[in-house]
Design an enzyme around this catalytic site. Structure first.
Site, PDB file in Angstrom:
ATOM      1  N   HIS A 291       0.834  -1.197   0.000  1.00  0.00           N
ATOM      2  CA  HIS A 291       0.000   0.000   0.000  1.00  0.00           C
ATOM      3  C   HIS A 291       0.869   1.247   0.000  1.00  0.00           C
ATOM      4  O   HIS A 291       2.067   1.197   0.281  1.00  0.00           O
ATOM      5  CB  HIS A 291      -0.962   0.016   1.194  1.00  0.00           C
TER       6      HIS A 291
ATOM      7  N   ARG B 281      -1.253  11.685   3.557  1.00  0.00           N
ATOM      8  CA  ARG B 281      -2.085  12.408   4.516  1.00  0.00           C
ATOM      9  C   ARG B 281      -3.116  13.272   3.793  1.00  0.00           C
ATOM     10  O   ARG B 281      -2.826  13.859   2.746  1.00  0.00           O
ATOM     11  CB  ARG B 281      -1.202  13.261   5.428  1.00  0.00           C
TER      12      ARG B 281
ATOM     13  N   GLU C 136      -3.619   3.976   1.716  1.00  0.00           N
ATOM     14  CA  GLU C 136      -3.920   4.201   3.131  1.00  0.00           C
ATOM     15  C   GLU C 136      -3.940   5.701   3.361  1.00  0.00           C
ATOM     16  O   GLU C 136      -2.900   6.367   3.310  1.00  0.00           O
ATOM     17  CB  GLU C 136      -2.884   3.539   4.033  1.00  0.00           C
TER      18      GLU C 136
ATOM     19  N   ASN D 253      -4.851  13.379  10.445  1.00  0.00           N
ATOM     20  CA  ASN D 253      -4.395  13.776  11.765  1.00  0.00           C
ATOM     21  C   ASN D 253      -5.346  14.848  12.299  1.00  0.00           C
ATOM     22  O   ASN D 253      -5.617  15.851  11.619  1.00  0.00           O
ATOM     23  CB  ASN D 253      -2.969  14.318  11.694  1.00  0.00           C
TER      24      ASN D 253
ATOM     25  N   HIS E  61       2.467  11.553  -9.093  1.00  0.00           N
ATOM     26  CA  HIS E  61       1.047  11.203  -9.208  1.00  0.00           C
ATOM     27  C   HIS E  61       0.854   9.718  -8.929  1.00  0.00           C
ATOM     28  O   HIS E  61       1.810   8.953  -8.854  1.00  0.00           O
ATOM     29  CB  HIS E  61       0.528  11.534 -10.614  1.00  0.00           C
TER      30      HIS E  61
ATOM     31  N   GLU F  67      -3.185  10.014 -12.659  1.00  0.00           N
ATOM     32  CA  GLU F  67      -3.158   9.799 -14.107  1.00  0.00           C
ATOM     33  C   GLU F  67      -4.130   8.671 -14.440  1.00  0.00           C
ATOM     34  O   GLU F  67      -4.007   7.562 -13.907  1.00  0.00           O
ATOM     35  CB  GLU F  67      -1.759   9.425 -14.583  1.00  0.00           C
TER      36      GLU F  67
END
Length: 396
Positions: A89, A93, A140, A144, A158, A206
């Site tokens: 993965h 953020r 993922e 925060n 990208h 993309e």
């Protein structure tokens, strides 16, 4: 036919390594000395000097439990080729988790695989993708508490998503209020139809027109300051293959596709070198990629041998059968290597089920058991040894 059920200890151990590395990255782990590390890796410490074993140890069920050092470049190269690896993965953020989840599910067709809140650490993360985490590359997202925006920087490029109809996907994204930064059309110097869009946090995607693929989330593009150095590192330290390399002198850049299998079936890393640019601002938004490994200890040693910097010493996470290590590549991009005993247990489960099926066929075929008796036996007996003992007692 009798039910084949997952042994309880394995079911209890089913916490995936992919959900654990972010919390672990928050832990403060003391540095491990060379002597102590080599002792842990199977080296012998005598008179204050550590000596590594001459060759790699044989592997057990939970590889890495008895860690063995990789002591030469030749051994390192050979071991990396045999290690079972894939991209697990990518972590980054976001400022509004629910808004991003809505965009990914409604516009990009992803599924929300799971979501967890860690209030004591003041963050929430969500895993999204096009299939289960144990077989697909997923994202993922990390939120925060109280942080609404991040600096993506110039180093991150990208993500790539393969779709069967780029124009149709772009129309849907526009209808949902999304931002399209490049309209559908052939890629410069090629025939592939692509488009570029941005998600609510400004991450670029993309869209690549392809036929059906088992891995729609197919690329992560990062910019590097020395392409040959980066290619060498990802080949030697991470065991990736250089799938292709293309120079575009007209536009003054070169790309290299790195991965663990063909681009049309696997997620790959796209490294981009722009002529004359040796450093990039990485911002604070993009975090890392996680890669599976059979042995985090050997992985850390191989990374060191090839010029990588270990940012988290290899070792177990508290209370679970998962080990991780973290490092940065020569350009400063972070990668986490993760190993879970449960992932290896899956292979044992397959063997268990095969044995159970064979015994079941024999017992029923030879009328040793009635169907009802076997069904009860199957439900109550979990382990291969019980199957064998029960079989021997019944046929004695």
């Amino acid at each position: 036919m009798a039910r084949l059920l997952l042994p309880l200890p394995f079911a209890a151990a089913a916490a995936s390594a992919s959900s654990l590395h972010l919390a672990a990255s928050r832990l403060r782990v003391p540095a491990v000395s060379v002597a102590r590390r080599e002792g842990l890796f199977g080296g012998r410490v005598a008179g204050g000097a550590a000596r590594a074993p001459a060759r790699l140890p044989k592997r057990g069920l939970c590889a890495g439990a008895d860690a063995g050092a990789v002591v030469t470049q030749e051994e390192a190269v050979e071991w990396v080729k045999k290690d079972r690896r894939r991209l697990l993965h990518v972590v980054y953020r976001v400022g509004d988790l629910d808004k991003t989840i809505k965009f990914y599910t409604e516009c990009l067709g992803m599924k929300l695989l799971r979501k967890r809140d860690i209030p004591e650490e003041r963050y929430t993360n969500a895993f999204l993708g096009y299939g289960p985490e144990d077989s697909h590359f997923v994202v993922e997202l990390t939120y925060n508490y109280g942080v609404e925006s991040y600096n993506i920087g110039a180093g991150f490029g990208h993500f790539g998503i393969a779709v069967e109809g780029v124009a149709k996907t772009v129309d849907l994204i526009k209808a949902k209020g999304g931002t399209v930064t490049r309209e559908p059309g052939p890629v410069k110097g090629g025939k592939s139809v692509i488009a570029f869009i941005e998600d609510p946090d400004g991450y670029k995607f993309e869209l690549i027109e392809r036929g059906p693929t088992p891995e729609p989330l197919c690329q992560v593009m990062l910019r590097v300051g020395d392409l040959d150095r980066a290619i060498h590192f990802y080949e030697k330290a991470f065991g990736m293959e250089l799938l292709r390399k293309r120079d575009n002198p007209e536009y003054k850049y070169t790309i290299a596709m790195m991965g663990y299998g063909p681009e049309d079936k696997n997620a790959v890393l796209e490294l981009t070198y722009n002529y004359g640019v040796t450093e990039y601002d990485k911002g604070n938004a993009y975090a890392q990629i996680a890669i599976s490994t059979d042995d985090v200890y050997k992985t850390a040693e191989v990374i060191r041998l090839n010029g990588g910097q270990i940012t988290r010493e290899p070792g177990p996470l508290p209370g679970i059968n998962t080990k991780i290590t973290a490092c940065t590549d020569p350009d400063g991009w972070k990668t986490v290597g993760a190993f879970s005993c449960f992932s290896m247990a899956n292979y044992l489960c397959t063997l268990v089920f095969f044995v159970r099926g064979a015994v079941e066929f024999y017992l029923l075929h030879n009328s040793v058991y009635s169907y009802v008796t076997w069904t009860k036996f199957s439900a109550d007996s979990w382990y291969p040894v019980q199957i064998v003992v029960h079989f021997l007692v019944k046929t004695a």
